[in-house]
Motif scaffolding. Sequence first.
Motif, PDB file in Angstrom:
ATOM      1  N   LEU A 129      61.632  67.109  23.142  1.00 13.15           N
ATOM      2  CA  LEU A 129      61.498  65.919  23.767  1.00 13.15           C
ATOM      3  C   LEU A 129      60.451  65.210  23.053  1.00 13.15           C
ATOM      4  O   LEU A 129      60.336  63.772  22.913  1.00 13.15           O
ATOM      5  CB  LEU A 129      61.159  66.274  25.285  1.00 13.15           C
ATOM      6  CG  LEU A 129      60.817  64.847  26.008  1.00 13.15           C
ATOM      7  CD1 LEU A 129      62.254  64.152  25.997  1.00 13.15           C
ATOM      8  CD2 LEU A 129      60.590  65.121  27.482  1.00 13.15           C
ATOM      9  N   ARG A 130      59.389  65.974  22.447  1.00 14.17           N
ATOM     10  CA  ARG A 130      58.163  65.259  21.965  1.00 14.17           C
ATOM     11  C   ARG A 130      58.922  64.737  20.516  1.00 14.17           C
ATOM     12  O   ARG A 130      58.458  63.607  20.177  1.00 14.17           O
ATOM     13  CB  ARG A 130      57.186  66.173  21.422  1.00 14.17           C
ATOM     14  CG  ARG A 130      56.413  66.891  22.598  1.00 14.17           C
ATOM     15  CD  ARG A 130      55.317  67.644  22.052  1.00 14.17           C
ATOM     16  NE  ARG A 130      54.535  68.187  23.119  1.00 14.17           N
ATOM     17  CZ  ARG A 130      54.484  69.519  23.706  1.00 14.17           C
ATOM     18  NH1 ARG A 130      55.641  70.457  22.941  1.00 14.17           N
ATOM     19  NH2 ARG A 130      54.348  70.045  24.809  1.00 14.17           N
ATOM     20  N   TYR A 131      59.682  65.254  19.790  1.00 14.85           N
ATOM     21  CA  TYR A 131      60.153  64.781  18.634  1.00 14.85           C
ATOM     22  C   TYR A 131      60.949  63.452  18.931  1.00 14.85           C
ATOM     23  O   TYR A 131      60.919  62.491  18.300  1.00 14.85           O
ATOM     24  CB  TYR A 131      61.012  65.805  17.905  1.00 14.85           C
ATOM     25  CG  TYR A 131      60.388  67.000  17.541  1.00 14.85           C
ATOM     26  CD1 TYR A 131      58.941  66.997  17.294  1.00 14.85           C
ATOM     27  CD2 TYR A 131      61.234  68.364  17.590  1.00 14.85           C
ATOM     28  CE1 TYR A 131      58.409  68.136  17.100  1.00 14.85           C
ATOM     29  CE2 TYR A 131      60.286  69.406  17.404  1.00 14.85           C
ATOM     30  CZ  TYR A 131      58.977  69.689  16.893  1.00 14.85           C
ATOM     31  OH  TYR A 131      58.292  70.567  16.829  1.00 14.85           O
ATOM     32  N   VAL A 132      61.659  63.374  20.043  1.00 12.43           N
ATOM     33  CA  VAL A 132      62.541  62.293  20.532  1.00 12.43           C
ATOM     34  C   VAL A 132      61.426  61.140  20.557  1.00 12.43           C
ATOM     35  O   VAL A 132      61.951  60.079  20.141  1.00 12.43           O
ATOM     36  CB  VAL A 132      63.433  62.560  21.572  1.00 12.43           C
ATOM     37  CG1 VAL A 132      64.115  61.345  22.035  1.00 12.43           C
ATOM     38  CG2 VAL A 132      64.658  63.542  21.319  1.00 12.43           C
ATOM     39  N   LEU A 133      60.539  61.278  21.603  1.00 16.89           N
ATOM     40  CA  LEU A 133      59.572  60.423  21.822  1.00 16.89           C
ATOM     41  C   LEU A 133      58.942  59.910  20.640  1.00 16.89           C
ATOM     42  O   LEU A 133      58.500  58.642  20.629  1.00 16.89           O
ATOM     43  CB  LEU A 133      58.944  60.677  22.958  1.00 16.89           C
ATOM     44  CG  LEU A 133      59.280  61.318  24.242  1.00 16.89           C
ATOM     45  CD1 LEU A 133      58.311  61.706  25.431  1.00 16.89           C
ATOM     46  CD2 LEU A 133      60.265  60.245  24.888  1.00 16.89           C
ATOM     47  N   PHE A 134      58.534  60.608  19.671  1.00 18.38           N
ATOM     48  CA  PHE A 134      57.652  60.209  18.554  1.00 18.38           C
ATOM     49  C   PHE A 134      58.740  59.799  17.357  1.00 18.38           C
ATOM     50  O   PHE A 134      58.311  59.278  16.345  1.00 18.38           O
ATOM     51  CB  PHE A 134      56.979  61.378  18.101  1.00 18.38           C
ATOM     52  CG  PHE A 134      55.567  61.603  18.634  1.00 18.38           C
ATOM     53  CD1 PHE A 134      54.605  60.867  18.166  1.00 18.38           C
ATOM     54  CD2 PHE A 134      55.544  62.182  19.835  1.00 18.38           C
ATOM     55  CE1 PHE A 134      53.378  60.894  18.765  1.00 18.38           C
ATOM     56  CE2 PHE A 134      54.308  62.278  20.555  1.00 18.38           C
ATOM     57  CZ  PHE A 134      53.019  61.634  20.066  1.00 18.38           C
ATOM     58  N   GLY A 135      60.164  59.484  17.629  1.00 23.88           N
ATOM     59  CA  GLY A 135      60.980  58.999  16.833  1.00 23.88           C
ATOM     60  C   GLY A 135      61.183  59.742  15.572  1.00 23.88           C
ATOM     61  O   GLY A 135      61.628  59.253  14.607  1.00 23.88           O
ATOM     62  N   LEU A 136      61.293  61.088  15.709  1.00 21.58           N
ATOM     63  CA  LEU A 136      61.342  61.965  14.755  1.00 21.58           C
ATOM     64  C   LEU A 136      62.732  62.418  14.454  1.00 21.58           C
ATOM     65  O   LEU A 136      63.129  63.148  13.632  1.00 21.58           O
ATOM     66  CB  LEU A 136      60.293  63.227  14.555  1.00 21.58           C
ATOM     67  CG  LEU A 136      58.922  62.758  14.496  1.00 21.58           C
ATOM     68  CD1 LEU A 136      58.078  63.927  14.669  1.00 21.58           C
ATOM     69  CD2 LEU A 136      58.482  62.069  13.125  1.00 21.58           C
ATOM     70  N   THR A 289      48.697  60.802  17.507  1.00 22.88           N
ATOM     71  CA  THR A 289      49.787  61.544  16.644  1.00 22.88           C
ATOM     72  C   THR A 289      50.267  62.725  17.373  1.00 22.88           C
ATOM     73  O   THR A 289      49.445  63.221  18.201  1.00 22.88           O
ATOM     74  CB  THR A 289      49.077  61.955  15.260  1.00 22.88           C
ATOM     75  OG1 THR A 289      48.057  62.346  15.395  1.00 22.88           O
ATOM     76  CG2 THR A 289      49.075  60.447  14.426  1.00 22.88           C
ATOM     77  N   LEU A 290      51.423  63.322  16.968  1.00 17.61           N
ATOM     78  CA  LEU A 290      52.104  64.472  17.482  1.00 17.61           C
ATOM     79  C   LEU A 290      51.098  65.689  17.328  1.00 17.61           C
ATOM     80  O   LEU A 290      51.040  66.717  17.969  1.00 17.61           O
ATOM     81  CB  LEU A 290      53.426  64.656  17.041  1.00 17.61           C
ATOM     82  CG  LEU A 290      54.200  65.750  17.624  1.00 17.61           C
ATOM     83  CD1 LEU A 290      53.927  65.433  19.248  1.00 17.61           C
ATOM     84  CD2 LEU A 290      55.647  65.672  16.982  1.00 17.61           C
ATOM     85  N   GLU A 291      50.521  65.731  15.862  1.00 21.41           N
ATOM     86  CA  GLU A 291      49.706  66.979  15.556  1.00 21.41           C
ATOM     87  C   GLU A 291      48.332  67.039  15.997  1.00 21.41           C
ATOM     88  O   GLU A 291      47.496  67.775  15.879  1.00 21.41           O
ATOM     89  CB  GLU A 291      49.713  67.151  14.007  1.00 21.41           C
ATOM     90  CG  GLU A 291      49.237  66.058  13.076  1.00 21.41           C
ATOM     91  CD  GLU A 291      50.330  64.780  13.350  1.00 21.41           C
ATOM     92  OE1 GLU A 291      51.555  65.163  13.499  1.00 21.41           O
ATOM     93  OE2 GLU A 291      50.128  63.715  12.629  1.00 21.41           O
ATOM     94  N   GLY A 292      47.830  66.099  16.859  1.00 16.43           N
ATOM     95  CA  GLY A 292      46.676  66.080  17.742  1.00 16.43           C
ATOM     96  C   GLY A 292      46.522  67.479  18.419  1.00 16.43           C
ATOM     97  O   GLY A 292      47.320  67.964  18.811  1.00 16.43           O
ATOM     98  N   PRO A 293      45.035  67.793  18.514  1.00 19.97           N
ATOM     99  CA  PRO A 293      44.932  69.173  19.140  1.00 19.97           C
ATOM    100  C   PRO A 293      45.571  69.334  20.466  1.00 19.97           C
ATOM    101  O   PRO A 293      45.821  70.417  21.036  1.00 19.97           O
ATOM    102  CB  PRO A 293      43.482  69.376  19.198  1.00 19.97           C
ATOM    103  CG  PRO A 293      43.185  67.946  18.707  1.00 19.97           C
ATOM    104  CD  PRO A 293      44.092  67.277  18.334  1.00 19.97           C
ATOM    105  N   LYS A 294      45.625  68.210  21.298  1.00 20.35           N
ATOM    106  CA  LYS A 294      46.073  68.409  22.866  1.00 20.35           C
ATOM    107  C   LYS A 294      47.619  68.387  22.813  1.00 20.35           C
ATOM    108  O   LYS A 294      48.097  68.685  23.905  1.00 20.35           O
ATOM    109  CB  LYS A 294      45.525  67.279  23.636  1.00 20.35           C
ATOM    110  CG  LYS A 294      44.041  67.569  24.236  1.00 20.35           C
ATOM    111  CD  LYS A 294      43.781  66.804  25.360  1.00 20.35           C
ATOM    112  CE  LYS A 294      42.687  65.782  25.068  1.00 20.35           C
ATOM    113  NZ  LYS A 294      42.889  64.620  25.749  1.00 20.35           N
ATOM    114  N   THR A 295      48.332  67.801  21.867  1.00 19.26           N
ATOM    115  CA  THR A 295      49.666  67.601  22.004  1.00 19.26           C
ATOM    116  C   THR A 295      50.622  68.904  22.237  1.00 19.26           C
ATOM    117  O   THR A 295      51.519  68.998  22.919  1.00 19.26           O
ATOM    118  CB  THR A 295      50.442  66.956  20.949  1.00 19.26           C
ATOM    119  OG1 THR A 295      49.967  67.079  19.820  1.00 19.26           O
ATOM    120  CG2 THR A 295      50.052  65.430  21.537  1.00 19.26           C
TER     121      THR A 295
END
Length: 419
Positions: A129-136, A289-295
Amino acid sequence: MSGTMSSAAQIAMTEDMNYQQLKDEEIQKLEERLDEYTLPKNVAIIGPPGVGKSSFINSVIASFSSKCWRERTKVGFFDGGGDQVTHHLIKITKEEYLDSERQKGYPYPTLIDMNGFDDESSEKIKELLRYVLFGLVPHEHKLLDAINIYTDGGIKGMREAYLSKKETLKVDCLIFVASSASVLPLNLMEAVKQVALKEDRVIPVFGVLTKEDKCNNLEESVSKKKEFCSKLGLPENRFLLCTNYCDDYDKNKGQSRWNRVYPELDVPALSFMRQVCDVGIKVLQNNATLEGPKTVTLQPQQDPRTATDPPPRDPPPPVDNSVINVLAFAFKGLVIAILLYWILTPPFDGQQMVDACAQFEHKSQTMNFSIPGIKNLCDRIGDVTQRQLMTPLMCFVVVIIGMDFVMPQIIRMLHRLGI
Ligand SMILES: Nc1nc2c(ncn2[C@@H]2O[C@H](COP(=O)(O)OP(=O)(O)O)[C@@H](O)[C@H]2O)c(=O)[nH]1
Ligand SMILES: [Mg+2]
């Protein structure tokens, strides 16, 4: 008898005309909203299989049209076992679905249909779902591939496969679809809540309960709506209970949707889409960004075939990865430095060489003679015994480690710029 029939037909006609007028007004109101910005919003539609996502998208598209319903995304494509055959992510742009050139001048939304999300709140589903939301996840990508990647390589494998992808379809708004005639998909709702609402980039979530026509118990549908809205935190303006364009509705009307539109279905859909398209309802921290520490919280890999999902729970506290990363880089640097020093150490005793050169220097001065080869060697004794190598060696290690750190960020930036 004929008099009764004609008055019934007249009432139906008047009703149709009233709905048509309401529909025209709704389209006008929607376009006034759309006039406030230029780039179409990317609106993703998510929900478990069979709840009516594709039917809802086709219904929304029909509501924008003055002519007739048209199939823009495939409905109800199941194999014999009840599993959905297609698991692609499909993007439908306004250029593809609008009939009128006049309407194409407005930023009507890009609608994203997808299959492949079962009623789960596993790490695998949340990560996808994260990849979908970030447009990847690009247009026509098979979401089943992501599940296979997870089976082979776990979350790490998924991240390697998706984080390097070009950002093509960043989602601005999410519509969660469930059926008012079935049990609510509470696990998937929990996953959406955690990923879309509780991480750095907060996506506006809307909710649709379809199949109102199949729900014969008003009390049940009211309590379902209440649970659905409270679980996803939906205020009234972000919720729609509707009947889609579908075979059942055609049968009921004795007409077929491919020859016409049903303004009575269009009006609520249009009013809902006006909220979805509101410029003020937008993503928070859109540049996170997706690679931020909290994500991302990496979890031990489970075998997805045997794993049963734990009940919905709050996400564990975020781990600050930055300190761990710096320590890991420092450790790597140390290992490289030690290895290089060991490899470059000459296979003789450096101190003996220094002593020998000192004696040679002394004797060559007192006895006034010189041997050019040995003099050269002694002049560069520092290089040979490696003492002067330490500074360039350290610089080399720092550069290598620095590149490790910087290169992924440069690559991601280039991807974002579309290079
Ligand atoms: N009666 C009724 N059937 C619907 C409605 N929406 C969808 N369906 C039917 O539900 C089935 C699954 O719909 P589909 O759009 O493919 O669901 P998806 O898998 O979520 O995309 C199809 O047979 C549709 O005709 C609705 O509002 N009422
Ligand atoms: Mg579908």
